[in-house]
Write a protein that holds these residues in place. Structure first.
Motif, mmCIF file in Angstrom:
data_model
loop_
_atom_site.group_PDB
_atom_site.id
_atom_site.type_symbol
_atom_site.label_atom_id
_atom_site.label_comp_id
_atom_site.label_asym_id
_atom_site.label_seq_id
_atom_site.Cartn_x
_atom_site.Cartn_y
_atom_site.Cartn_z
ATOM 1 N N ALA A 127 -5.397 4.264 -10.198
ATOM 2 C CA ALA A 127 -5.176 5.013 -11.435
ATOM 3 C C ALA A 127 -3.919 5.880 -11.331
ATOM 4 C CB ALA A 127 -6.390 5.878 -11.756
ATOM 5 N N VAL A 128 -3.646 6.424 -10.150
ATOM 6 C CA VAL A 128 -2.409 7.193 -9.958
ATOM 7 C C VAL A 128 -1.197 6.284 -10.175
ATOM 8 C CG1 VAL A 128 -0.995 8.438 -8.271
ATOM 9 C CG2 VAL A 128 -3.454 8.891 -8.411
ATOM 10 N N VAL A 129 -1.246 5.089 -9.603
ATOM 11 C CA VAL A 129 -0.141 4.142 -9.789
ATOM 12 C C VAL A 129 -0.026 3.744 -11.266
ATOM 13 C CG1 VAL A 129 0.680 1.816 -9.235
ATOM 14 C CG2 VAL A 129 -0.262 3.270 -7.426
ATOM 15 N N ASP A 130 -1.159 3.483 -11.919
ATOM 16 C CA ASP A 130 -1.146 3.160 -13.355
ATOM 17 C C ASP A 130 -0.501 4.289 -14.161
ATOM 18 O OD1 ASP A 130 -2.548 0.846 -12.778
ATOM 19 O OD2 ASP A 130 -4.497 1.659 -13.370
ATOM 20 N N THR A 131 -0.843 5.525 -13.809
ATOM 21 C CA THR A 131 -0.311 6.687 -14.523
ATOM 22 C C THR A 131 1.192 6.798 -14.342
ATOM 23 O OG1 THR A 131 -2.401 7.876 -14.273
ATOM 24 C CG2 THR A 131 -0.438 9.213 -14.705
ATOM 25 N N CYS A 132 1.659 6.603 -13.118
ATOM 26 C CA CYS A 132 3.102 6.681 -12.858
ATOM 27 C C CYS A 132 3.861 5.599 -13.612
ATOM 28 C CB CYS A 132 3.366 6.580 -11.357
ATOM 29 S SG CYS A 132 2.817 8.014 -10.413
ATOM 30 N N ARG A 133 3.289 4.419 -13.677
ATOM 31 C CA ARG A 133 3.946 3.337 -14.423
ATOM 32 C C ARG A 133 3.945 3.644 -15.922
ATOM 33 N NH1 ARG A 133 1.185 -1.558 -10.950
ATOM 34 N NH2 ARG A 133 2.856 -1.778 -9.408
ATOM 35 N N THR A 134 2.847 4.182 -16.410
ATOM 36 C CA THR A 134 2.744 4.493 -17.838
ATOM 37 C C THR A 134 3.722 5.588 -18.240
ATOM 38 O OG1 THR A 134 0.406 3.860 -17.885
ATOM 39 C CG2 THR A 134 1.178 5.303 -19.653
ATOM 40 N N TRP A 194 -5.191 9.807 -2.101
ATOM 41 C CA TRP A 194 -3.804 10.222 -2.358
ATOM 42 C C TRP A 194 -2.833 9.476 -1.439
ATOM 43 C CZ3 TRP A 194 -1.014 11.889 -6.029
ATOM 44 C CH2 TRP A 194 0.269 12.409 -5.792
ATOM 45 N N ALA A 195 -3.196 9.340 -0.167
ATOM 46 C CA ALA A 195 -2.341 8.598 0.767
ATOM 47 C C ALA A 195 -2.216 7.139 0.331
ATOM 48 C CB ALA A 195 -2.921 8.683 2.186
ATOM 49 N N ALA A 196 -3.324 6.553 -0.121
ATOM 50 C CA ALA A 196 -3.285 5.161 -0.572
ATOM 51 C C ALA A 196 -2.434 5.009 -1.823
ATOM 52 C CB ALA A 196 -4.704 4.665 -0.839
ATOM 53 N N ALA A 197 -2.511 5.971 -2.735
ATOM 54 C CA ALA A 197 -1.693 5.913 -3.957
ATOM 55 C C ALA A 197 -0.209 5.943 -3.616
ATOM 56 C CB ALA A 197 -2.053 7.082 -4.870
ATOM 57 N N ARG A 198 0.161 6.831 -2.704
ATOM 58 C CA ARG A 198 1.571 6.916 -2.304
ATOM 59 C C ARG A 198 2.023 5.619 -1.640
ATOM 60 N NH1 ARG A 198 2.617 11.834 1.334
ATOM 61 N NH2 ARG A 198 4.764 11.129 1.009
ATOM 62 N N ALA A 199 1.164 5.029 -0.807
ATOM 63 C CA ALA A 199 1.513 3.777 -0.140
ATOM 64 C C ALA A 199 1.665 2.640 -1.149
ATOM 65 C CB ALA A 199 0.447 3.428 0.898
ATOM 66 N N LEU A 200 0.736 2.554 -2.104
ATOM 67 C CA LEU A 200 0.833 1.509 -3.127
ATOM 68 C C LEU A 200 2.092 1.670 -3.963
ATOM 69 C CD1 LEU A 200 -2.909 1.419 -4.261
ATOM 70 C CD2 LEU A 200 -1.644 -0.485 -3.222
ATOM 71 N N TRP A 201 2.432 2.919 -4.272
ATOM 72 C CA TRP A 201 3.645 3.155 -5.059
ATOM 73 C C TRP A 201 4.886 2.756 -4.256
ATOM 74 C CZ3 TRP A 201 4.643 3.583 -9.933
ATOM 75 C CH2 TRP A 201 5.889 4.072 -10.367
ATOM 76 N N ALA A 202 4.909 3.072 -2.982
ATOM 77 C CA ALA A 202 6.048 2.724 -2.136
ATOM 78 C C ALA A 202 6.183 1.209 -1.989
ATOM 79 C CB ALA A 202 5.895 3.377 -0.760
ATOM 80 N N LEU A 203 5.075 0.493 -2.115
ATOM 81 C CA LEU A 203 5.073 -0.960 -1.953
ATOM 82 C C LEU A 203 5.209 -1.712 -3.275
ATOM 83 C CD1 LEU A 203 2.180 -1.294 0.662
ATOM 84 C CD2 LEU A 203 4.619 -1.725 1.070
#
Length: 234
Positions: A127-134, A194-203
């Motif tokens: 959801a964090v990644v979805d939010t950043c993309r949105t 939070w760590a997973a969200a940052r990793a997914l965003w970096a990837l």
């Protein structure tokens, strides 16, 4: 599964936090007392209503980001319910709760924690990644909103445990439920999300690697959920 099938009539894009609350109330009204999905739904509804109150009182620095995160987060849970209603395969993190939701040996607190584990361990980083993309932003830009929602969850966790834990006469150190619920930590799960969200965003530029990480998050949350739902003796 009939109750979840009837809930499918309410599906569709939620309109803001109020829309999410409406859908959760509709689901809760249609599920019998003691149903595992219903137990978690009641807990999550309380959290979402509390987030809504914080929004109304201006307690989020960026209310737009908070609403986006809250709605996209909730949509992942609601889509899992939709999948079960349509006899489709839900994410691995949600399958234990959906499969054991009527097991007589599983206690309400176990259902609540299994749902929270699935939602935090898998849905929240996505959801964090979805939010950043949105919103076209970075995870750091929504960290305050992430922390505020997490603080609300933590503040309600003690009340949730008190409401769903058996009476004091049953709450003994040797009780298997005491051991089981003490083995899982919301704060550690939130930190991991939070760590997973940052990793997914970096990837995000490496979709195959990001998908492998997402799949492993899903499987790990499902494994923990299955352990949390271990049937216990009366």
């Amino acid at each position: 599964m009939a109750q979840l099938e009837r809930f499918a009539e309410f599906t569709g894009p939620a309109q803001g936090v109020d829309g999410v609350v409406t859908r959760m109330r509709a689901l809760g009204a249609d599920l019998p007392s003691g149903d595992g999905v219903g137990v978690f739904n009641g807990v999550y509804l309380s959290v979402t209503e509390e987030v809504d109150r914080h929004l109304d009182r201006g307690r989020f620095a960026d209310s737009g980001a908070a609403i986006t995160l809250d709605v996209l987060f909730a949509e992942r849970y609601l889509r899992a319910v939709d999948a079960a209603a349509g006899h489709h395969r839900a994410p691995a993190c949600w399958r234990p709760l959906l499969q054991f939701r009527r097991h007589p040996g599983v206690r309400p607190l176990q259902f609540a924690l299994a749902g929270i584990n699935a939602h935090i361990g898998h849905d929240l980083p996505l959801a964090v990644v979805d939010t950043c993309r949105t919103l076209g932003c970075e995870p750091a830009d929504v960290e305050d909103e992430f922390d505020r929602v997490g603080d609300i969850l933590v503040s309600l966790e003690e009340r949730i445990r008190e409401d769903l834990m058996p009476g004091p006469d049953l709450f003994q150190i040797a009780d298997p439920l005491t051991h089981l619920v003490g083995s899982w930590s919301l704060e550690r799960a939130r930190d991991g999300a939070w760590a997973a969200a940052r990793a997914l965003w970096a990837l995000r530029g490496l979709p195959a690697v990001a998908e492998e990480l997402r799949t492993r998050l899903d499987g790990a949350a499902g494994l923990v959920g299955r352990m949390l739902l271990t049937p216990l003796p009366d």
